[in-house]
Design a protein around this motif. Structure first.
Motif, PDB file in Angstrom:
ATOM      1  N   THR A 127       0.630  -6.615   4.831  1.00 45.61           N
ATOM      2  CA  THR A 127       0.216  -5.963   3.592  1.00 45.61           C
ATOM      3  C   THR A 127       0.008  -7.031   2.524  1.00 45.61           C
ATOM      4  O   THR A 127       0.667  -8.080   2.525  1.00 45.61           O
TER       5      THR A 127
ATOM      6  N   ARG B 198      -8.005  -1.825   4.375  1.00 45.19           N
ATOM      7  CA  ARG B 198      -6.982  -0.929   3.855  1.00 45.19           C
ATOM      8  C   ARG B 198      -6.841   0.255   4.804  1.00 45.19           C
ATOM      9  O   ARG B 198      -7.745   0.556   5.596  1.00 45.19           O
TER      10      ARG B 198
ATOM     11  N   ALA C 106       5.650   0.612   4.440  1.00 42.38           N
ATOM     12  CA  ALA C 106       5.391   1.287   3.173  1.00 42.38           C
ATOM     13  C   ALA C 106       5.381   2.801   3.279  1.00 42.38           C
ATOM     14  O   ALA C 106       5.419   3.497   2.262  1.00 42.38           O
ATOM     15  N   THR C 107       5.312   3.360   4.492  1.00 36.29           N
ATOM     16  CA  THR C 107       5.164   4.808   4.635  1.00 36.29           C
ATOM     17  C   THR C 107       6.385   5.564   4.140  1.00 36.29           C
ATOM     18  O   THR C 107       6.249   6.611   3.495  1.00 36.29           O
TER      19      THR C 107
ATOM     20  N   THR D  41       6.400   5.955   0.429  1.00 43.49           N
ATOM     21  CA  THR D  41       5.304   6.860   0.070  1.00 43.49           C
ATOM     22  C   THR D  41       5.719   8.313   0.262  1.00 43.49           C
ATOM     23  O   THR D  41       5.498   9.167  -0.612  1.00 43.49           O
TER      24      THR D  41
ATOM     25  N   GLN E 283       0.670   4.789   9.286  1.00 43.84           N
ATOM     26  CA  GLN E 283      -0.711   4.414   9.037  1.00 43.84           C
ATOM     27  C   GLN E 283      -1.648   5.073  10.047  1.00 43.84           C
ATOM     28  O   GLN E 283      -1.328   5.181  11.235  1.00 43.84           O
TER      29      GLN E 283
ATOM     30  N   TYR F  59      -2.966   4.234  -0.222  1.00 42.44           N
ATOM     31  CA  TYR F  59      -3.545   3.251   0.690  1.00 42.44           C
ATOM     32  C   TYR F  59      -2.742   1.950   0.666  1.00 42.44           C
ATOM     33  O   TYR F  59      -2.286   1.511  -0.383  1.00 42.44           O
ATOM     34  N   SER F  60      -2.601   1.360   1.835  1.00 40.27           N
ATOM     35  CA  SER F  60      -2.012   0.028   1.963  1.00 40.27           C
ATOM     36  C   SER F  60      -3.145  -0.959   2.211  1.00 40.27           C
ATOM     37  O   SER F  60      -4.013  -0.720   3.051  1.00 40.27           O
ATOM     38  N   THR F  61      -3.142  -2.041   1.455  1.00 36.14           N
ATOM     39  CA  THR F  61      -4.153  -3.077   1.625  1.00 36.14           C
ATOM     40  C   THR F  61      -3.579  -4.198   2.475  1.00 36.14           C
ATOM     41  O   THR F  61      -2.450  -4.639   2.257  1.00 36.14           O
TER      42      THR F  61
END
Length: 248
Positions: free
Chosen positions: A77, A100, A139-140, A143, A184, A207-209
């Motif tokens: 990320t 992303r 990151a989920t 979130t 994701q 969104y994750s970049t």
């Protein structure tokens, strides 16, 4: 189709050649696993370099790097890469924004797809679910916790949330550990044992970049940068898109 993509990739990635062959180790987030498994062989064919992929969650890979693990390229990320660059672990000047990915909902392969088309439907589906799951890393999790707070259902969801590690959300769903999982979209598409029910509703999607950068101590700096640059080539972008990642 895969063979045609790889052939095209080899031709387009050939622009990254011109340096002496080297062995490079690429630390790649699990969200990009299937894309990297296609891009790496094409890069090898075009450049003569040998690529060893080490796939895990961004959190696990970042921890390994901070502990001194040897690698040549990190594909994580953007936030993780920025932090590692500040620590002097990465060459920030060589960083490339790659793609992303949004969060998706996964259910068992034979299960009916739940109603998640808008925020109201999604909230009702969450409350009706017997159990849900997401990974302790990445990151989920944060979130989903924010979404639960936004919906005012944190307590209700806490009682039926299964936090997993060492396996993915689709694997946990397929094994019967939870009725519904979150991770994701690209990771779900790479999991034949479960299915993608759909993305999170637009009202709550996050969104994750993902970016890539060479290690500050890469064994062959030119080869490492060549792989990073290859990720931004049209053929690599086609592979990323086909695997559920949106090229930058």
């Amino acid at each position: 189709m895969t063979h045609r993509i790889l052939a095209a990739s080899a031709l387009l990635l050939a622009a990254c050649g011109g340096v002496q062959a080297a062995d490079i180790t690429v630390f790649g987030t699990v969200a990009a696993k299937s894309a990297l498994e296609q891009i790496a062989p094409a890069f090898e064919a075009a450049s003569g370099h040998k690529v060893t992929l080490h796939i895990a969650t961004t959190g696990e890979l970042k921890s390994d790097i901070e502990k001194g693990a040897r690698f040549d390229v990190a594909f994580l990320t953007a936030a993780a890469l920025d932090d590692l660059a500040k620590q002097g672990k990465l060459d920030a000047a060589g960083k490339v924004a790659v793609a992303r990915s949004g969060v998706g909902v996964t259910v068992a392969r034979t299960a009916p797809k739940p109603a998640i088309g808008n925020a109201d439907d999604f909230k009702r589906t969450l409350l009706a679910a017997k159990s849900i799951t997401y990974s302790a890393q990445g990151a989920t999790g944060p979130t989903m916790k924010k979404i639960f707070e936004q919906f005012g259902i944190t307590e209700a969801m806490g009682a039926k949330t299964v936090i997993i590690s060492k396996i993915t959300a689709p694997q946990a769903v397929a094994a019967g550990q939870a009725e519904m999982g979150f991770t994701q979209i690209s990771e779900i598409l790479d999991s034949p044992e479960a299915q993608l029910a759909g993305p999170l509703p637009a009202e709550v999607q996050v969104y994750s970049t993902f970016s890539a950068a060479p290690s500050a101590t890469a064994g062959d700096r030119a080869a490492a940068q060549a792989f990073v640059n290859a990720l931004a080539q049209p053929a690599a972008k086609a592979i990323l898109k086909a695997r559920g990642l949106e090229p930058m």
